[in-house]
Design a protein around this motif. Structure first.
Motif, PDB file in Angstrom:
ATOM      1  N   GLY A 115       0.785  -1.235   0.000  1.00  0.00           N
ATOM      2  CA  GLY A 115       0.000   0.000   0.000  1.00  0.00           C
ATOM      3  C   GLY A 115       0.807   1.270   0.000  1.00  0.00           C
ATOM      4  N   THR A 116       2.114   1.176  -0.102  1.00  0.00           N
ATOM      5  CA  THR A 116       2.918   2.401   0.008  1.00  0.00           C
ATOM      6  C   THR A 116       2.701   3.359  -1.157  1.00  0.00           C
ATOM      7  N   ASP A 117       2.145   2.850  -2.265  1.00  0.00           N
ATOM      8  CA  ASP A 117       1.869   3.753  -3.398  1.00  0.00           C
ATOM      9  C   ASP A 117       0.396   4.154  -3.468  1.00  0.00           C
ATOM     10  N   SER A 118      -0.366   3.856  -2.418  1.00  0.00           N
ATOM     11  CA  SER A 118      -1.785   4.229  -2.402  1.00  0.00           C
ATOM     12  C   SER A 118      -1.952   5.465  -1.526  1.00  0.00           C
ATOM     13  N   CYS A 119      -1.815   6.623  -2.154  1.00  0.00           N
ATOM     14  CA  CYS A 119      -1.855   7.864  -1.378  1.00  0.00           C
ATOM     15  C   CYS A 119      -2.538   8.958  -2.180  1.00  0.00           C
ATOM     16  N   ALA A 120      -2.771  10.079  -1.519  1.00  0.00           N
ATOM     17  CA  ALA A 120      -3.466  11.191  -2.159  1.00  0.00           C
ATOM     18  C   ALA A 120      -2.473  12.182  -2.738  1.00  0.00           C
ATOM     19  N   VAL A 121      -2.854  12.783  -3.861  1.00  0.00           N
ATOM     20  CA  VAL A 121      -2.055  13.873  -4.437  1.00  0.00           C
ATOM     21  C   VAL A 121      -3.013  14.993  -4.857  1.00  0.00           C
ATOM     22  N   GLN A 122      -2.505  16.212  -4.748  1.00  0.00           N
ATOM     23  CA  GLN A 122      -3.352  17.326  -5.132  1.00  0.00           C
ATOM     24  C   GLN A 122      -3.423  17.431  -6.654  1.00  0.00           C
ATOM     25  N   VAL A 123      -4.638  17.599  -7.180  1.00  0.00           N
ATOM     26  CA  VAL A 123      -4.816  17.813  -8.620  1.00  0.00           C
ATOM     27  C   VAL A 123      -4.643  19.293  -8.924  1.00  0.00           C
ATOM     28  N   VAL A 124      -5.379  20.123  -8.198  1.00  0.00           N
ATOM     29  CA  VAL A 124      -5.204  21.587  -8.280  1.00  0.00           C
ATOM     30  C   VAL A 124      -5.445  22.138  -6.873  1.00  0.00           C
ATOM     31  N   ASP A 125      -4.867  23.276  -6.570  1.00  0.00           N
ATOM     32  CA  ASP A 125      -5.081  23.826  -5.228  1.00  0.00           C
ATOM     33  C   ASP A 125      -6.412  24.574  -5.151  1.00  0.00           C
ATOM     34  N   SER A 126      -6.740  25.061  -3.969  1.00  0.00           N
ATOM     35  CA  SER A 126      -8.086  25.597  -3.743  1.00  0.00           C
ATOM     36  C   SER A 126      -8.328  26.918  -4.470  1.00  0.00           C
ATOM     37  N   ASN A 127      -7.274  27.529  -4.999  1.00  0.00           N
ATOM     38  CA  ASN A 127      -7.471  28.785  -5.733  1.00  0.00           C
ATOM     39  C   ASN A 127      -7.706  28.576  -7.221  1.00  0.00           C
ATOM     40  N   HIS A 128      -7.338  27.398  -7.725  1.00  0.00           N
ATOM     41  CA  HIS A 128      -7.389  27.173  -9.171  1.00  0.00           C
ATOM     42  C   HIS A 128      -8.787  27.415  -9.745  1.00  0.00           C
ATOM     43  N   TRP A 129      -9.800  26.821  -9.082  1.00  0.00           N
ATOM     44  CA  TRP A 129     -11.173  26.980  -9.578  1.00  0.00           C
ATOM     45  C   TRP A 129     -11.937  27.717  -8.486  1.00  0.00           C
ATOM     46  N   ASN A 130     -11.542  28.946  -8.327  1.00  0.00           N
ATOM     47  CA  ASN A 130     -11.982  29.739  -7.188  1.00  0.00           C
ATOM     48  C   ASN A 130     -13.485  29.992  -7.179  1.00  0.00           C
ATOM     49  N   GLU A 131     -14.108  29.915  -8.377  1.00  0.00           N
ATOM     50  CA  GLU A 131     -15.555  30.177  -8.486  1.00  0.00           C
ATOM     51  C   GLU A 131     -16.393  28.980  -8.030  1.00  0.00           C
ATOM     52  N   MET A 132     -15.748  27.841  -7.795  1.00  0.00           N
ATOM     53  CA  MET A 132     -16.527  26.640  -7.484  1.00  0.00           C
ATOM     54  C   MET A 132     -17.168  26.748  -6.105  1.00  0.00           C
ATOM     55  N   ARG A 133     -18.455  26.443  -6.057  1.00  0.00           N
ATOM     56  CA  ARG A 133     -19.181  26.424  -4.792  1.00  0.00           C
ATOM     57  C   ARG A 133     -19.812  25.053  -4.602  1.00  0.00           C
ATOM     58  N   VAL A 134     -20.161  24.758  -3.366  1.00  0.00           N
ATOM     59  CA  VAL A 134     -20.779  23.483  -3.025  1.00  0.00           C
ATOM     60  C   VAL A 134     -21.992  23.760  -2.147  1.00  0.00           C
ATOM     61  N   LEU A 135     -23.114  23.161  -2.525  1.00  0.00           N
ATOM     62  CA  LEU A 135     -24.330  23.246  -1.705  1.00  0.00           C
ATOM     63  C   LEU A 135     -24.644  21.847  -1.198  1.00  0.00           C
ATOM     64  N   ILE A 136     -24.736  21.722   0.103  1.00  0.00           N
ATOM     65  CA  ILE A 136     -25.114  20.425   0.662  1.00  0.00           C
ATOM     66  C   ILE A 136     -26.564  20.505   1.104  1.00  0.00           C
ATOM     67  N   LEU A 137     -27.354  19.582   0.602  1.00  0.00           N
ATOM     68  CA  LEU A 137     -28.777  19.534   0.963  1.00  0.00           C
ATOM     69  C   LEU A 137     -28.956  18.342   1.890  1.00  0.00           C
ATOM     70  N   VAL A 138     -29.196  18.643   3.154  1.00  0.00           N
ATOM     71  CA  VAL A 138     -29.325  17.569   4.138  1.00  0.00           C
ATOM     72  C   VAL A 138     -30.783  17.108   4.164  1.00  0.00           C
ATOM     73  N   VAL A 139     -30.975  15.835   3.814  1.00  0.00           N
ATOM     74  CA  VAL A 139     -32.314  15.274   3.641  1.00  0.00           C
ATOM     75  C   VAL A 139     -32.845  14.812   5.002  1.00  0.00           C
ATOM     76  N   SER A 140     -34.134  15.056   5.206  1.00  0.00           N
ATOM     77  CA  SER A 140     -34.772  14.751   6.505  1.00  0.00           C
ATOM     78  C   SER A 140     -35.063  13.267   6.672  1.00  0.00           C
TER      79      SER A 140
END
Lengths: 394, 394
Positions: A170-195
């Motif tokens: 598993g030593t090669d099973s790790c995370a890498v950044q694709v782009v940093d948080s500024n790259h697609w600065n316009e991106m927003r996320v809406l979470i709709l919590v269902v009842s």
């Protein structure tokens, strides 16, 4: 008398756009396929963890959201052992200190186990805080992975890929950044919590059953995901929202399809979840272009990816079809939004729809892509000088 | 004056255990994969069709459930043309009679388009009656297939396989009987009609979208279905209920998984459908063996396959979890059943479940495996001597 060594860290939630489902190794938590997620800002949702070690601690202890839990948790122990193993290797901590017991205190600022990736944020926070306590260098995502697979993606900000890897250790099973948080600065996320809060099969047991019984999962892993990973990374680099959205929605649907192909079937989406998906397709159709994408994890809550400019319109449409009787300030949480008042003009067919009975949604969170784990100052410690939880830990 | 030539036929509904989803030819209605179904007794559910031709009919006309419909329907015309083409070839009908216009009058004794395979029974009945009217010899399932794919399976009784075939002209895509209706005489079918009637994507459009967009459908067709067809036929020959039930449930789940993998997704099962599936798995678990199987077509209604001896217990369990406020005689239709009064003793965990709000189910039908289309006598004609619908046709 010696000062208590103590570190406090906040870590983010992440929401996958290419889903992780199925392990090739249960103990090391190695996935069958790679996955990609957006890391959400810790301003809206986060885990916060304080860790400490001391010669005075008589045993390892952990408190979650103010309640002491057993330390007899294989995943927790695996993470701590791996941190200590590396710390020993790297030699910044004395052999004596490596023997000290630890106290861990962690809180989430959002409901745990509500399908909101609480374990990802929690284990990322645990490993990030322990790594600072033990002064580790190097990538720690492969340690977080051993706590909860998707936790490895919360170690970095922006969009993050968890590379499946193919080594047995598993030593090669790790995370890498694709782009940093500024790259697609316009991106927003809406979470709709269902009842709804039905007890469902947890994801660990669920994915085991899928691996054992779903023929379609094999096709997904070998033939579908590799191309989607490449394509969505390109879409992220290019800020190509339509491609990003189509792949995100298709991959969410395919993950739930594999769940249904599992025997006995796993059903995570509810009638409200499907109605949200249907609404999103209708919004995109009526808008004449793809302005919003849904994705659903192992629970009924919807996570919508969309650009900042479309948040007021999409949230107005959601609010029309799923009305609430709650106060706006407890219902619309996160980054402030003013709902688009032109909904009727811009999306008239949505307005013609018969709304659902009120309160099919419990609340909404408006957030954005954010950074990885961050160390806080002593003022934020959840453990006091005596090594026990402070009032902030509850 | 010449007597009107007139034929009346009843034809059965069939319920697939290996599902048909996806065509390789839209006009000839050739399927991507073979399928298998049970033919249900016409005593409980059937289509009934009277066909007639006469030199006096000035145009082709059709009445469905008492309402005249347009004859400008490609599938209807394809069926009539193919019957006439074969009749000409076989030579029992005079060239003059082959030119006469036809009147067709058909009724279903169950709600149309309620996801209860009404088009299968309807087209099987149309083709069976026309074939008798034109005195055709030979297999007519490949004609019925051109009306509605699954109609070809309603041409035979018992369990029936629709062989996909591989010729471009479709001549080898026809139905064959696997076993007749007496082979597994203990087999019963319970249809649970769910109280919802949302407008959903029809199956013709739905399967086109699946073929165009679902990667998983390809795997299903090429790698999953061939083995399931062979295995379930063996289970039917051996009257091996457990294997039959497992494959039936897995195949229903996979069909709905492919629907969800379609883009935009197709969602035919409702929350009640999933709750029924969940209940069936719980019944089998608590019973300690597999006594009942579910299958769902392109709609929310459940179809349960089970043996006669288990009907009272299973229906009592269903009735506990999905209570009704209706009168028993309009709610429990079909073959009479006395609900098992020992439910609490035999399946105590089911009894502990909190029941759903009343009337999640609209009604139930208890039926069994039956025979293929049957010709009736003149007393049953739906057309009068004037070639127009009688009061029975409404």
């Amino acid at each position: 008398m010696e000062t208590l060594r103590m570190v406090t860290v906040v870590a983010p939630v992440n929401i996958a756009v290419i889903k992780y489902w199925g392990k090739r190794d249960e103990n090391l938590i190695l996935p069958l396929n790679g996955s990609i997620s957006g890391t959400l800002s810790t301003n809206q949702m986060c885990a916060k963890t304080t860790v400490s070690f001391s010669r005075n601690f008589t045993r390892n202890r952990i408190w979650l959201n103010g309640v002491e839990e057993t330390f007899e948790n294989r995943r927790l122990i695996n993470c701590l052992n791996e941190v200590r193993r590396r710390a020993k290797e790297q030699g910044k901590i004395s052999p004596e200190e490596l023997e000290y017991n630890v106290h861990i205190c962690s809180v989430n600022n959002f409901p745990t186990a509500a399908g909101l990736a609480s374990s990802a944020a929690g284990y990322a926070c645990l490993v990030a805080s322990l790594s600072k306590l033990y002064q580790l260098d190097g990538d720690i995502s492969s340690i977080a992975r051993q706590g909860s697979g998707s936790a490895c993606r919360s170690i970095y900000g922006g969009f993050v890929e968890w590379i499946a890897g193919d080594k047995n250790d598993g030593t090669d099973s790790c995370a890498v950044q694709v782009v940093d948080s500024n790259h697609w600065n316009e991106m927003r996320v809406l979470i709709l919590v269902v009842s709804e809060n039905k007890k469902k099969t947890g994801s660990t047991a669920g994915m085991q059953t899928s691996v054992a019984t779903s023929e379609l999962l094999k096709t997904r892993v070998s033939q579908v995901v590799p191309k989607r990973l490449a394509d969505i990374k390109q879409a992220i680099y290019n800020k190509d929202f339509k491609t990003f959205a189509d792949i995100t929605m298709q991959d969410s649907n395919q993950f739930h399809a594999v769940c249904l192909d599992t025997y006995p079937p796993l059903v995570y989406m509810s009638e409200v979840s499907h109605a949200i998906s249907d609404l999103i397709h209708q919004i995109n159709e009526e808008a004449g272009k793809t302005i919003v994408a849904y994705t659903f994890d192992a629970g009924p809550n919807a996570c919508l990816y969309l650009l900042e400019e479309h948040v007021p319109l999409v949230l107005a449409a959601v609010n029309h079809v799923f009305p609430t009787t709650q106060n706006a300030d407890t219902y619309f949480t996160g980054i402030p939004v003013t709902l688009d008042s032109q909904l009727e003009k811009k999306l008239p067919k949505i307005v013609e729809r018969t709304p659902w009975d009120p309160n099919a949604l419990r609340y909404t969170v408006h957030t954005k892509i954010g950074e990885g784990p961050k160390e806080l100052t002593a003022a934020d410690h959840l453990l006091g000088a005596n090594g026990h939880p402070t009032p902030m830990a509850f």
